[in-house]
Enzyme design. Structure first.
Site, mmCIF file in Angstrom:
data_model
loop_
_atom_site.group_PDB
_atom_site.id
_atom_site.type_symbol
_atom_site.label_atom_id
_atom_site.label_comp_id
_atom_site.label_asym_id
_atom_site.label_seq_id
_atom_site.Cartn_x
_atom_site.Cartn_y
_atom_site.Cartn_z
ATOM 1 N N GLY B 53 -16.484 -36.155 -43.410
ATOM 2 C CA GLY B 53 -16.323 -36.155 -44.886
ATOM 3 C C GLY B 53 -15.857 -34.741 -45.440
ATOM 4 O O GLY B 53 -16.147 -33.722 -44.908
ATOM 5 N N SER B 54 -15.509 -34.634 -46.825
ATOM 6 C CA SER B 54 -15.387 -33.677 -47.518
ATOM 7 C C SER B 54 -16.440 -33.042 -47.898
ATOM 8 O O SER B 54 -17.515 -33.727 -47.906
ATOM 9 C CB SER B 54 -14.190 -34.017 -48.784
ATOM 10 O OG SER B 54 -13.226 -34.249 -48.303
ATOM 11 N N GLY B 55 -16.469 -31.807 -48.719
ATOM 12 C CA GLY B 55 -17.830 -31.194 -49.265
ATOM 13 C C GLY B 55 -18.251 -29.952 -48.153
ATOM 14 O O GLY B 55 -19.266 -29.510 -48.534
ATOM 15 N N HIS B 56 -17.569 -29.829 -47.033
ATOM 16 C CA HIS B 56 -17.991 -29.060 -46.241
ATOM 17 C C HIS B 56 -17.096 -27.752 -45.845
ATOM 18 O O HIS B 56 -17.028 -27.012 -45.054
ATOM 19 C CB HIS B 56 -18.160 -29.282 -44.660
ATOM 20 C CG HIS B 56 -18.970 -30.720 -44.647
ATOM 21 N ND1 HIS B 56 -20.270 -30.628 -45.097
ATOM 22 C CD2 HIS B 56 -18.725 -31.940 -44.276
ATOM 23 C CE1 HIS B 56 -20.726 -31.927 -44.928
ATOM 24 N NE2 HIS B 56 -19.833 -32.878 -44.359
ATOM 25 N N LYS B 104 -17.790 -34.737 -35.188
ATOM 26 C CA LYS B 104 -19.188 -34.527 -35.370
ATOM 27 C C LYS B 104 -20.018 -35.768 -35.175
ATOM 28 O O LYS B 104 -19.602 -36.866 -35.599
ATOM 29 C CB LYS B 104 -19.547 -33.979 -36.670
ATOM 30 C CG LYS B 104 -18.532 -32.712 -36.703
ATOM 31 C CD LYS B 104 -19.177 -31.674 -37.883
ATOM 32 C CE LYS B 104 -18.918 -32.677 -39.289
ATOM 33 N NZ LYS B 104 -17.551 -33.159 -39.579
ATOM 34 N N ASP B 109 -18.000 -41.426 -38.348
ATOM 35 C CA ASP B 109 -17.128 -40.509 -37.766
ATOM 36 C C ASP B 109 -16.758 -40.992 -36.303
ATOM 37 O O ASP B 109 -15.668 -41.125 -36.032
ATOM 38 C CB ASP B 109 -17.565 -39.089 -37.745
ATOM 39 C CG ASP B 109 -17.814 -38.488 -39.230
ATOM 40 O OD1 ASP B 109 -18.140 -38.975 -39.913
ATOM 41 O OD2 ASP B 109 -16.935 -37.478 -39.388
ATOM 42 N N HIS B 218 -25.259 -32.998 -45.103
ATOM 43 C CA HIS B 218 -25.192 -33.963 -46.088
ATOM 44 C C HIS B 218 -26.156 -34.373 -46.796
ATOM 45 O O HIS B 218 -26.540 -35.432 -47.566
ATOM 46 C CB HIS B 218 -24.606 -35.419 -45.603
ATOM 47 C CG HIS B 218 -23.419 -35.361 -44.588
ATOM 48 N ND1 HIS B 218 -23.859 -35.337 -43.092
ATOM 49 C CD2 HIS B 218 -22.179 -35.172 -44.570
ATOM 50 C CE1 HIS B 218 -22.660 -35.336 -42.502
ATOM 51 N NE2 HIS B 218 -21.565 -35.193 -43.382
#
Lengths: 356, 356
Positions: B53-56, B104, B109, B218
């Protein structure tokens, strides 16, 4: 106030202790406080030294290393370091080529670095001071006479540090530094305030739908507040202010080593114009994620292209911060072949590293 | 919600467009979304590919480059990328040595990368999947079966990317990756929540004097909430949990290329013990300033010393984040001479760079 600190009084000391443990290539003095290259003193190269209030990390301590600063002096949070710190740092790192103090234009910093320069001069060390005053937000703010020193500092310290490493003498380093400063323009904005540990509450308050354009890096009041805008609108506001900024006249103070006195001359910074090539910095104020900075860079690149400004190099990240403040600043520094080659030269510091 | 974004629907696309403009050494595809080395496809080296996911950010896109990832696949914020992204990325970068997917441990995922591996295999490309599951906070959380993959991912991607660059074959890369994962343990905590753009309000709420230990990246619920503590107390809590963590048994899933099926075997991660040498990561959750990370590192170093754990290398900064969340995570990865030499090998990515 929720921060990863222990006692408020020990904030800077403990951060420096952690930094020393994480970076054995640095030598960190706690009394007086300075961060120096562990391989100092330099022998025959100019020692570029900076400093200022803490809370802007990685600036300046994170820029100490080969190809950038020889030393940095951290004050308390948002408070100028003292002349004894600068004096001790100069003695720790200076070789025969002397010391260049890089000073951001805030009254306390200017005064203390000038005092330190006089002390260092009295000891027979060649010294010169150069000022960074690149913030187009205000000509006179609550905290300073003239423009404040912000993002151009990062680029100047990289460029002049490389020049020192390449063997430029003190006057050549000072001349280059003044050119980079005169070529640089910045503007910042805040989504949120930050909280100084010793104060314990936010420096200012912004509403849930409110932002501030033209803030300083210590939470100084900006040009105006407005309602929340899109990334494109905010970026356009910042970039237009930078590119539309006209001639800027100011007094340049220079240490006359022969006569041991400060001399002044008026200089004029010329605006950025179509055809100019620049180094661009999109900088997080501390709490803004990398992803949002790229959204800003996207619009910055488009605006520069439409105005005929060519971005040759860029830096996108947190380099000159205000603790955990959310927001962004943009810096454009006109470049030439000499500045560009110094930018590209190897650098090995905690925050900027390439070529090593 | 105050963020430097335009429309919520365009957040990832516009960030990628900005990243592409800032980093000409990357080739960025928007449909399907992936970030690849511009010099890909690789000829005879294993292509290490990750995603999530994006945001990391900077993980994973900021780790694409020589000596680390060949490509990364960003999902929507906190949402797994899809198999077609992974499939397209693999085809864009793979040479004759095949593809290693670094995954991960989150259900989406894992599932999507396994689907992608099967698709890639069907095209005759050698492929293997390796899992990161290093979060000692929880064995089973709301979002995943088994431990979540967090900070060890950063170190694993560096080490295995270097091995691929050094010419390790696919099975050697996979073996090394599994060893690094089995050697790594992490724990994180939050001072504040973050806000997912599409949601528009904080994922969770913490009181003015409240923190959460053991959060996921998250915003998954942590082990417990407690009142605000000092940096030393928080660091001690995290480090003790990591060092006191015992044996961890889990099923390792491996792609059997000969029989084109997934096979499982039980593996046991052994605890860190006195005498071990480690790489240490002190990581900002996104909104925590560098200065506070050094305060955490200071205590981490003291605790490791008192427990007989020697920190050989360290990384202090924002590497695996949760948007603008304030907080910190600590990762310790046991090292050996092979892992250490791969850590020290040159790397040239937007977020990690040395030797170039």
């Amino acid at each position: 106030m929720k921060k990863l600190i222990n006692a408020v009084d020990h904030v800077i000391t403990e951060q420096l202790e952690g930094m020393a443990l994480a970076h054995p290539e640095l030598k960190i003095s706690l009394d007086p406080k300075y961060i120096a290259r562990a391989d100092a003193p330099l022998t025959d190269k100019v020692a570029v030294i900076s400093g200022g209030g803490s809370g802007h990390e990685p600036m300046h301590g994170g820029f100490v290393g080969v190809g950038m600063l020889a030393a940095a002096c951290p004050g308390e949070v948002f408070t100028s370091p003292t002349p004894d710190q600068m004096y001790a740092a100069a003695h720790a790192v200076a070789g025969t080529a002397g010391v260049l103090f890089v000073v951001k234009n805030y009254t306390g910093d200017v005064l203390n670095f000038e005092t330190a320069a006089e002390m260092v001069h009295d000891d027979g060390i060649k010294v010169q001071n150069v000022l960074v005053d690149d913030d187009v937000a205000v000509k006179d703010s609550l905290y300073t006479a003239g423009r404040r020193g912000v993002g151009t500092t990062v680029i100047l310290e990289k460029v002049v540090g490389a020049a020192a490493e390449a063997g430029y003498d003190l006057d050549q380093c000072a001349e280059l530094a003044r050119r980079v400063n005169s070529y640089g323009r910045s503007l910042g904005m805040a989504l949120t305030s930050c909280t100084v540990p010793a104060v314990g509450k936010p420096t200012f308050t912004l509403g849930a739908d409110e932002i501030e354009i033209g803030i300083g890096i210590h939470g100084e009041p900006g040009q105006y507040r407005t309602t929340m805008k899109t990334a494109d609108e905010i970026t356009t506001t910042l970039v237009n202010a930078i590119l539309d900024d006209g001639e800027y006249r100011r007094m340049l103070r220079e240490w006359d080593r022969g006569n041991a006195m400060w001399i002044e001359r008026e200089v004029i910074d010329t605006p950025l114009v179509a055809g100019d090539e620049v180094i661009a910095l999109v900088n997080s104020m501390g709490g803004t994620p990398q992803s949002e900075l790229y959204a800003v860079y996207r619009k910055l690149a488009a605006l520069c292209q439409s105005r005929g400004i060519r971005i040759l190099r860029s830096l996108v990240g947190a380099y000159i911060t205000s603790l955990e403040m959310q927001g962004v600043s943009i810096t454009l520094v006109k470049t030439d072949s000499e500045i560009l080659s110094m930018w590209d030269a190897p650098v090995k510091t905690p925050a900027l590293r390439w070529g090593f």
